[in-house]
Write a protein that holds these residues in place. Structure first.
Motif, short mmCIF file in Angstrom:
data_model
loop_
_atom_site.label_atom_id
_atom_site.label_comp_id
_atom_site.label_asym_id
_atom_site.label_seq_id
_atom_site.Cartn_x
_atom_site.Cartn_y
_atom_site.Cartn_z
N UNK A 1 -5.64 -21.38 -0.68
CA UNK A 1 -4.72 -20.25 -0.53
C UNK A 1 -3.98 -20.35 0.80
N UNK A 2 -4.71 -20.68 1.87
CA UNK A 2 -4.07 -20.83 3.18
C UNK A 2 -3.09 -22.00 3.18
N UNK A 3 -3.45 -23.09 2.52
CA UNK A 3 -2.54 -24.24 2.45
C UNK A 3 -1.25 -23.87 1.70
N UNK A 4 -1.40 -23.16 0.58
CA UNK A 4 -0.22 -22.74 -0.17
C UNK A 4 0.65 -21.80 0.65
N UNK A 5 0.00 -20.91 1.40
CA UNK A 5 0.76 -19.99 2.24
C UNK A 5 1.52 -20.75 3.32
N UNK B 1 2.48 -23.89 3.15
CA UNK B 1 3.56 -24.62 2.51
C UNK B 1 4.75 -23.72 2.19
N UNK B 2 4.44 -22.49 1.77
CA UNK B 2 5.52 -21.53 1.49
C UNK B 2 6.27 -21.20 2.77
N UNK B 3 5.52 -20.95 3.85
CA UNK B 3 6.16 -20.65 5.13
C UNK B 3 6.97 -21.83 5.63
N UNK B 4 6.44 -23.06 5.42
CA UNK B 4 7.16 -24.26 5.84
C UNK B 4 8.46 -24.41 5.07
N UNK B 5 8.41 -24.19 3.74
CA UNK B 5 9.63 -24.28 2.94
C UNK B 5 10.64 -23.22 3.37
#
Length: 375
Positions: free
Chosen positions: A148-152, A154-158
Motif C-alpha cells: 500500500x505504501x509503495x502504491x501510494x 508511486x501515485x505521488x511520484x506520478x
C-alpha cells in the motif's frame, strides 16, 4: 539489479536474525514456570531451533509477499483470498516445522532414518509451534502495508512527474511568448528608423539584432543560463534601442563579480528591460537611464532593473506595466522556484520604476569560464 537484490537479502537476513533473538527470549519466558534445569546441549538446541525458525521464515517472506500480490491480482472475491491464505498459512506452518526439525536433527547428529518420518516429526510439535501459523499472518500484514505504501509513493511520484511536466510546459510556453514579443519590439524600432529615412542606423540596428538572435539560438534549449549571458542578451537589445533613441537612452550594467557565473532563468531580464525602455525612456524628451544590477545577499541572488521616470505628464498605468513582461516573469519565477523567490515592483514612483527579483544563488557544476561578449 543483482546488487540491489543482495542488499535486500542482507537486510532480510538481519531483520529475521534479530527476530530470532526475540524468539529465543520468548522461549525461555514461556518455560520459566516449569522449574526445569536445562543442560548445555538443550540451551544450544533452543538457540539453534529459534534461529533456524527465523531463517526459514526469512526465506518464506519473499514468497508470501509474492503470493499476496498474485492472489489479489487473480481473485477479486475477498472470501476466496482469505481461504487461500489460510491454506498457505497451514502449509507454511507444517512444512516449516518439518524442515526445521529435520535441520536440527541433522545438525546435532541424529541420523537414524526413523527420526525423519512425518509421524515422528509431528510428535515433536507442541502448542508453541503454533507461533508459526501466526507468523504467516504477521508477514502478510507487513506485505499489505508495504505494498500500500509503495502504491501510494508511486501515485505521488506520478503526480509529481505530471506537475513537473506541466510546469516545464508552462515555462516553455512563457519563454516562447517572450521571444516573439521582444522580436516584435525590436523590429518595430528598426521600422521606425526606416520610416525616418535613416538607413545607416537601420542597418546598424539589424546587425545588432542579428547578433542577439544568434546568441539566443545557441542557448534556446536551456532553461537556465549564466548571468553574464543574460546580461549580454539585455545589452544587445538595449544596443538596438540605443540606435533609435541615441543619447536619450543611457544604460548601466553593474554586478558583483561572483554573481556573473550564477544561474538565472533564460530571458528573465529581457521583458523587464523592454518595459523600462517602453514605459520610461520612450516617454522622455531628456536622457534617461536604464540600470541593471546584480548583488549577492548571502545565499540569494538579487537582480534589479530600474529606469528613470517618464516625462511629459504621461505615465503608464500599473495595468500596462503588468502586461506580458511583469506577469510572465512572476509566473516563471513561481514555477521555477516556488516559494523560494520574490518579485517586488515599485512602478511610476518619483524615482521611476524599480523591479527587484530575489532567487536562490546557484552555480553550474562546471561553470564555463568565458568572458562576456560586448554588444
Amino acid at each position: 539489479m543483482p546488487e540491489n537484490r543482495r542488499l535486500a537479502w542482507r537486510f532480510l537476513f538481519g531483520v529475521w536474525s534479530a527476530l530470532g533473538l526475540l524468539l529465543i527470549l520468548q522461549s525461555y519466558v514461556a518455560t520459566a514456570g516449569d522449574g526445569r534445569d536445562f543442560t548445555f546441549t538443550q540451551h544450544v538446541m533452543t538457540v539453534a531451533s529459534q534461529f533456524y525458525r527465523a531463517w526459514i521464515w526469512a526465506g518464506l517472506t519473499p514468497v508470501i509477499f509474492w503470493l499476496r500480490r498474485e492472489l489479489n491480482r487473480r481473485h477479486s472475491n475477498l472470501v476466496v483470498v482469505i481461504a487461500l491464505h489460510f491454506l498457505a498459512a497451514v502449509t507454511c506452518f507444517a512444512m516449516g516445522n518439518v524442515v526445521r526439525i529435520w535441520i536440527i536433527e541433522i545438525t546435532f547428529g541424529y541420523w537414524e532414518l526413523r527420526f525423519y518420518a512425518l509421524s515422528a516429526v509431528y510428535t515433536q510439535l507442541g502448542a508453541y509451534s503454533l507461533i508459526d501459523f501466526y507468523i504467516y499472518w504477521a508477514i502478510l500484514l507487513v506485505a499489505y502495508v508495504t505494498d500500500v505504501n509503495w502504491q501510494r509513493r508511486q501515485t505521488e511520484l506520478r503526480e509529481e512527474q505530471l506537475r513537473t511536466q506541466l510546469s516545464q510546459a508552462e515555462l516553455a510556453a512563457l519563454k516562447q511568448q517572450v521571444q516573439p514579443h521582444f522580436l516584435f519590439n525590436s523590429l518595430n524600432a528598426i521600422a521606425s528608423l526606416v520610416r525616418e529615412g535613416q538607413p545607416t542606423k537601420s542597418i546598424e540596428a539589424l546587425a545588432k539584432l542579428s547578433s542577439l538572435l544568434r546568441q539566443l539560438m545557441n542557448y534556446s534549449g536551456r532553461p537556465e543560463i549564466e548571468l553574464w549571458r543574460e546580461y549580454d542578451y539585455a545589452q544587445c537589445y538595449l544596443a538596438v534601442e540605443q540606435v533609435r533613441f541615441e543619447e536619450r537612452l543611457v544604460t548601466k550594467f553593474d554586478a558583483d563579480e561572483e554573481c556573473l557565473q550564477a544561474l538565472v532563468p533564460t530571458l528573465i531580464l529581457q521583458p523587464l528591460v523592454e518595459n523600462a525602455v517602453k514605459h520610461g525612456i520612450a516617454q522622455r524628451r531628456n536622457p534617461g537611464r536604464v540600470t541593471v544590477t546584480a548583488r549577492r545577499l548571502g545565499d540569494r541572488l538579487q537582480l534589479q532593473v530600474a529606469n528613470d521616470p517618464a516625462e511629459g505628464g504621461r505615465h503608464a498605468s500599473e495595468a500596462e506595466n503588468h502586461g506580458i513582461g511583469l506577469s510572465s516573469t512572476r509566473t516563471r519565477l513561481e514555477l521555477t522556484y516556488g516559494q523560494h523567490q520574490k518579485l517586488e515592483a515599485v512602478l511610476n514612483g518619483p524615482a521611476g520604476s524599480i523591479i527587484t527579483i530575489e532567487i536562490p544563488l546557484r552555480f553550474p557544476e562546471a561553470a564555463e569560464k568565458v568572458e562576456p561578449i560586448s554588444p
